[in-house]
Enzyme design. Structure first.
Site, PDB file in Angstrom:
ATOM      1  N   LYS A  63       0.830  -1.203   0.000  1.00  0.00           N
ATOM      2  CA  LYS A  63       0.000   0.000   0.000  1.00  0.00           C
ATOM      3  C   LYS A  63       0.868   1.258   0.000  1.00  0.00           C
ATOM      4  CE  LYS A  63      -3.176   2.456   3.116  1.00  0.00           C
ATOM      5  NZ  LYS A  63      -2.182   3.497   3.490  1.00  0.00           N
ATOM      6  N   LYS A 118       7.473   0.813   1.895  1.00  0.00           N
ATOM      7  CA  LYS A 118       8.143  -0.102   0.966  1.00  0.00           C
ATOM      8  C   LYS A 118       9.603   0.281   0.759  1.00  0.00           C
ATOM      9  CE  LYS A 118       5.203   0.655  -2.335  1.00  0.00           C
ATOM     10  NZ  LYS A 118       4.194   1.429  -1.598  1.00  0.00           N
ATOM     11  N   LYS A 172       8.502   9.426  -8.309  1.00  0.00           N
ATOM     12  CA  LYS A 172       9.096  10.291  -7.272  1.00  0.00           C
ATOM     13  C   LYS A 172      10.601  10.099  -7.175  1.00  0.00           C
ATOM     14  CE  LYS A 172       7.040   9.182  -3.437  1.00  0.00           C
ATOM     15  NZ  LYS A 172       6.428   7.916  -3.814  1.00  0.00           N
ATOM     16  N   ASP A 192      -0.299  -0.129  -5.372  1.00  0.00           N
ATOM     17  CA  ASP A 192      -0.898  -1.145  -4.522  1.00  0.00           C
ATOM     18  C   ASP A 192      -2.043  -1.855  -5.255  1.00  0.00           C
ATOM     19  OD1 ASP A 192      -2.626   1.064  -4.356  1.00  0.00           O
ATOM     20  OD2 ASP A 192      -1.822   1.652  -2.428  1.00  0.00           O
TER      21      ASP A 192
END
Length: 288
Positions: A8, A13, A39, A126
């Protein structure tokens, strides 16, 4: 060995991936971590800065792959872990999966894949669309980062469905769940009971894990100046050891959305059977 880490959004992560990469390096493996996120901050805690992305580099070279050298895109991080950021298209345009494909293509052109013992894809996403499921095409194992909450486990179930789908045509297995920064694991256990899969590790609610992200350092680097954090590193070393043992893994039979919704919401809404028994016992005692 190729690993793909999913979970998620905001679950941790990248922090988890960076620490697992260092743990694998501590076990003597040559590791490459590939950030698959527009990002481009997956490897921030390994390098301490936002490294240039492969897409940016290719644009500068007018997409002439022959003009790109390994040192243009591969940066050395803490513990000897090599780092790559795929980057991504502008917001609202293009496909992140295409970028991942271009990244793999370039690294193969550079023969980079042949130089590493472990390649770890840290993947945005996710509810996994076809594009961001692309790293599963290259992975031997998928690892899912979750916590003990409803939303994270709902996302984990969707990722498990992607693993099942990809395993039809690829030698892919789910290595297991990693619980990140959670004080309990009762809902994780409830989910695993319904959808059998290994739980590799459950990390407690340790504030330093969150702080490490802000500091741009892995737990291993922080432990060098603060030995009291060494026990946190042991969690990641345990995960690394399990992965290096080449576990059999599973092809999960994910739960249907409505079934999972009922299962997880019922856990919160109707915890009452044991409680009802206690109330009845108290009433019996009062009668006596």
């Amino acid at each position: 060995m190729k690993l793909a880490v999913y979970g998620k959004g905001g679950i941790g992560k990248s922090t988890t991936s960076c620490n697992i990469s260092v743990a694998l390096a501590k076990r003597g493996k040559k590791v490459l971590q590939i950030g698959c996120d527009p990002k481009h901050d997956s490897t921030f805690t390994l390098t301490g800065f936002l490294i240039p992305t492969i897409i940016d580099t290719l644009q500068e070279k007018n997409y002439h792959y022959e003009d790109v050298w390994p040192e243009d895109v591969i940066y050395k991080g803490y513990g000897g872990v090599d780092c790559v950021e795929a980057g991504g298209p502008p917001a609202g345009a293009g496909c992140g999966g295409y970028v991942v494909g271009e990244t793999v293509k370039l690294l193969k052109e550079l023969n980079a894949f042949d130089e590493y013992d472990v390649i770890l894809f840290d993947v945005l996403g996710d509810v996994v669309c076809g594009g961001f499921a692309a790293p599963l095409n290259y992975a031997d194992y998928c690892l899912i980062v979750t916590d003990n909450g409803f939303d994270a486990l709902f996302a984990a179930n969707r990722i498990a469905a992607s693993v099942r789908e990809k395993a039809r045509t690829h030698p892919l297995r789910l290595a297991g769940l990693i619980g990140n920064r959670t004080s309990k694991r009762d809902l994780i256990d409830k989910y695993v009971e319904a959808v059998p899969m290994p739980v590799l590790e459950v990390l407690p609610l340790i504030e330093d894990i969150r702080v490490s992200r802000v500091k741009g350092k892995t737990l291993f680097e922080m432990a060098e100046s603060d030995p009291s954090l060494a026990y946190v590193c042991d969690y990641y070393l345990n995960i690394a050891d399990q992965i290096l043992s080449r576990p059999e893994g599973v092809v999960p039979n994910d739960a249907q959305d409505r079934e999972l919704f009922s299962l997880l919401s019922d856990f919160y809404l109707n915890p009452g059977k044991p409680q009802a028994t206690r109330v009845e016992e108290e009433l019996d005692l009062m009668v006596v």
